[in-house]
Each structure stands twice: as C-alpha cells, then as structure tokens.
Design an enzyme around this catalytic site. Structure first.
Site, PDB file in Angstrom:
ATOM      1  N   CYS A 116      -5.041 -23.537  80.706  1.00  0.00           N
ATOM      2  CA  CYS A 116      -5.032 -22.433  81.675  1.00  0.00           C
ATOM      3  C   CYS A 116      -3.634 -21.979  82.061  1.00  0.00           C
ATOM      4  CB  CYS A 116      -5.800 -22.843  82.934  1.00  0.00           C
ATOM      5  SG  CYS A 116      -7.456 -23.431  82.556  1.00  0.00           S
ATOM      6  N   HIS A 157      -3.010 -20.317  91.508  1.00  0.00           N
ATOM      7  CA  HIS A 157      -3.974 -20.628  90.447  1.00  0.00           C
ATOM      8  C   HIS A 157      -5.369 -20.559  91.062  1.00  0.00           C
ATOM      9  CE1 HIS A 157      -5.148 -21.964  86.563  1.00  0.00           C
ATOM     10  NE2 HIS A 157      -5.628 -23.127  86.964  1.00  0.00           N
ATOM     11  N   GLU A 191      -3.178 -27.722  94.908  1.00  0.00           N
ATOM     12  CA  GLU A 191      -2.166 -26.667  94.836  1.00  0.00           C
ATOM     13  C   GLU A 191      -1.531 -26.421  96.202  1.00  0.00           C
ATOM     14  OE1 GLU A 191      -1.635 -22.261  92.769  1.00  0.00           O
ATOM     15  OE2 GLU A 191      -3.657 -23.016  93.187  1.00  0.00           O
ATOM     16  N   LYS A 250      -8.298 -14.740  91.373  1.00  0.00           N
ATOM     17  CA  LYS A 250      -9.475 -15.238  90.656  1.00  0.00           C
ATOM     18  C   LYS A 250     -10.746 -15.042  91.486  1.00  0.00           C
ATOM     19  CE  LYS A 250      -7.319 -18.770  87.703  1.00  0.00           C
ATOM     20  NZ  LYS A 250      -5.904 -18.668  88.119  1.00  0.00           N
ATOM     21  N   HIS A 294     -11.876 -16.883  86.383  1.00  0.00           N
ATOM     22  CA  HIS A 294     -10.811 -17.656  85.735  1.00  0.00           C
ATOM     23  C   HIS A 294     -10.762 -17.265  84.261  1.00  0.00           C
ATOM     24  CE1 HIS A 294      -8.076 -20.581  84.481  1.00  0.00           C
ATOM     25  NE2 HIS A 294      -8.524 -21.654  85.110  1.00  0.00           N
ATOM     26  N   PHE A 319      -5.717 -27.889  82.053  1.00  0.00           N
ATOM     27  CA  PHE A 319      -6.222 -29.183  81.611  1.00  0.00           C
ATOM     28  C   PHE A 319      -5.131 -29.878  80.792  1.00  0.00           C
ATOM     29  CE2 PHE A 319     -11.161 -28.628  81.443  1.00  0.00           C
ATOM     30  CZ  PHE A 319     -11.173 -28.497  82.828  1.00  0.00           C
TER      31      PHE A 319
END
Length: 414
Positions: free
Chosen positions: A162, A303, A314, A335, A340, A401
């Site tokens: 991502c 994010h 975050e 998002k 996403h 990830f």
C-alpha cells in the site's frame, strides 16, 4: 540539490475519471463507495467497494491496444494521457524521448489471474489465454505508458504494497535530484475488484463487512464504529520535473515535491508495529529532507484505512514525529471517500496534497461521527466538513503490508 516540481496531473478514481471530478468530489465530501457490480457477492462477507465507474478505455487509448491490457494498466495509461495533456508535454517528442516512468503497483492484474486460472483448471491443465503473463505482471502498466507515449527513459515498477505509489514518487524525486533525468511520470495503479482479490483480504479479516445497507457509511477512519477497509481502485500520475527545466519551457507549476522519507518496520507481515517508532522515523526523515519543521506542516493526508490497528498506530506515529505540534496539525483520510486503492493509494493521496497546496483547501474525513479517543485516535481529523485555509506545506503517509512506510512532503512553489 535540484528542485523538483509537479507540472501535470492525471487521475482515474472511484470519484471520477478526471482530476477535476475527483477533487470536486473530495471537496464536497462525496463517497465513491457502493455495492459491488463486478461479480456475484452472494458467498462473500463484503458486499461493497469503491469501484471506478463509467470508464471507457477507448477514450484515452487505442481500443485494440486496450484489449491487451489488464484494468490496472488501462487506468495507468489513461491517467498518464491526462497528465501529459495537462503538462503540455503531449506531442513534444524530443522531451518525451528522455522522460521516465516510475509506477507503484501493489498486486497487478488480479482479474487476469482469476480468469486464466479458471481456464487452466477447466481445460484439465492444458490451456490459458496467450496474453495472461503480459497482462498480469505488475511492470506492464509502466511499460505500456512508455510504449503508448514514446517515453524512452528509465521505466521502473515499485511494489511495496500500500506504499507503492508513495515510494514510486519518492524514488522519482531522488532520480531527478541525482541528475539522471528531468521529467518523470510517477504514480500508481491498481485494480483488484474481483472475487479472488476480495476473498484474499476477507480471509485476513481486513475488509469492512457490516455496512451493506448503506455502503457510503462504510469507510470511517478514526471512528469508533470502523470495522475494516474498503477496496478501491484506479490510477494516478504526477508529472515531476526539474524546476529550471519546467521554468525554461513555461510549464504550469502546481507545487514543489520537497521531501521523501521511508522506513521498514521489520515487525510483522500484515500488522504495523504498535509502538509507532519506525513509522514516525519515516515522517521525521521526510521533513528533514524537505527542510521543514513539524510546526510548518499544515496538512497531513493520513493513510487512515478505517482499521483498528492502522488508525490508532498512525496517530501514535504523528504524536512521536510531531510532538506538541501534532495538536495543531490538520489531518484527514480521503480513503473515507475513495476507499483504499492499494498500490494507487499513495499516488492518489499525493495528488490530493498537491491540490490542497494549490487551492488552499483541506478535504474532510467523512463518516467521522465519534472519534475513537479511547482507542488512541485523539487528533484533529477534519471531521465531515472540509476547511478553506492556506496550505503552504502538506504531507502524505502510506504504510504497506510487510512494514513498508513511505512519506512525501509537498509545498507551495511560490
């Protein structure tokens, strides 16, 4: 150090098939999330996603060539055409000849993989479509941009989950600074809107499942009722150019790409490090690279995936990296409107930062009805309504990830 600026933008997103549509949707707090139309969801826990709508590849490229491309590649080529048109580089064969492509792709042609595997099993392991590999592999989006528009500089594909789109733009910044080129088309592309992709994330318990009655409410970063992320898709391209080169040709300049920072958690395959220290390091490195201090950053595009682990983690990173200045930082997760977009997430959110700097507007985090303060989400996330104000410095962050952390800093070029 050579200064790098943004001179063109192109975008295909769940909010529209242009930068204008996408940005206007974000300004209005519009959701691009709805019930899935690409496949039968009867057997799936997740019934909704953020699909690209009304996209016709023939509007941006030769239709015969488009039929040889997976969707993520079509989105990338379409965004590249828009960006080149916007930058006034389209048709300038001399400049395009040496231009490069740096594209972030997290996965690649999942729908091609799914359909080819069906052919493989149904034919008793004897047959798959001949274009399976050329359509499926992640580098084909960048390659097709090069083929379509005659770009003969370096063509790179970055796969950091991502964070792919962010890292592609960051690597392009370093490439231009190093004097290896003057123009780079940088961004990301992704499409995993098929059963194979959704089942893969469902078995990880990563996707939202409880908002089928009103999918527009499903993506709710930092909110108490968040229950997972919503799959998005699309493609985004930024034309990055060395400042003196852009000035010499009279290019329109949106903003300066001022800094990039990256780090790797080295902690877990899917979960961020809960102490936030390594992610915060990427933020600190990006600010140092840009020559800005925490109190100078006006806006942070988070994010903000709408998952329990990301949103609290975050926020912890921001507290570590910004210290007391975190309390005054304007934050939002777009998002909440786009879903996403995986490998395209960082590039789309970089575009949002560029527009925020250009227009002086901070988009909202929609569906933020009750911040999860007890869960560690205790900052200003611009709930439900955007904010008109000068944005001299904007930052975006993405975390993939495998522990990939990427941060970009943009500022006014004036």
């Amino acid at each position: 150090m050579r200064k790098v600026v943004v001179t063109g933008l192109g975008c295909v997103s769940p909010l529209g098939n242009s930068v204008e549509e996408t940005w206007n949707g974000l300004r209005a707090g519009k959701s691009g999330i709805g019930l899935i139309t690409r496949f039968d969801t009867t057997q799936f826990k997740t019934k909704y996603s953020a699909e690209v709508k009304n996209f016709n590849a023939g509007d941006y490229m030769d239709s015969a060539n488009a039929r040889k491309m997976a969707l993520f590649t079509q989105y990338a080529v379409a965004a590249a055409k828009m960006a080149l048109d916007d930058s006034a580089l389209m048709g300038n064969a001399e400049m395009l000849d040496t231009a490069s492509v740096f594209l972030g792709v997290g996965i690649g042609g999942f729908e091609v993989m799914e359909s080819s595997m069906k052919s493989y099993f149904q034919s008793n392991y004897t047959r798959i479509p001949p274009m399976t590999i050329p359509e499926m592999i992640p580098n084909e989006a960048a390659a097709n941009i090069s083929l379509t528009f005659g770009l003969h500089g370096a063509t790179h594909t970055i796969a950091t989950a991502c964070a792919s789109g962010t890292d592609a733009i960051g690597d392009a910044l370093d490439f231009i600074r190093a004097g290896r080129g003057d123009i780079v088309l940088a961004g990301g592309a992704e499409s995993t809107q098929n059963g194979f992709g959704f089942l893969g994330f469902n078995v990880l318990h990563a996707l939202s499942t409880k908002w089928a009655d009103d999918p527009t409410k499903a993506s709710r970063p930092f909110d108490k009722q968040r229950d997972g992320f919503i799959m998005g898709e699309g493609g985004t391209i930024l034309v990055l150019e060395e400042y003196e080169h852009a000035k010499a040709r009279g290019a329109k300049i949106y903003a300066e790409l001022a800094g990039y920072g990256a780090s790797s958690d080295g902690y877990h395959l899917t979960a961020p490090n809960p102490d936030g220290i390594i992610g915060a390091r990427a933020m600190t490195l990006a600010m140092k690279d840009a020559g800005v201090t925490p109190d100078q950053v006006t806006y942070y595009n988070a994010h903000g995936t709408s998952t329990k682990l990301n949103d609290s983690g975050e926020t912890k990173m921001l507290h570590i990296a910004f210290g007391e200045a975190a309390k005054n930082l304007h934050i939002s997760s777009t998002k909440s409107m786009t879903g996403h977009c995986l490998g395209n997430a960082g590039s789309l959110e970089a575009l949002v930062c560029v527009k925020a700097v250009q227009e002086g507007f901070i988009p909202p985090t929609i569906n933020l009805d009750e911040p999860d303060v007890e869960g560690g989400c205790d900052l200003n996330y611009t709930p439900n309504k955007g904010l008109e104000m000068p944005v001299p410095v904007a930052m975006s962050g993405n975390f993939g990830f495998g522990g990939h952390n990427g941060i970009l800093v943009f500022r006014s070029a004036n």
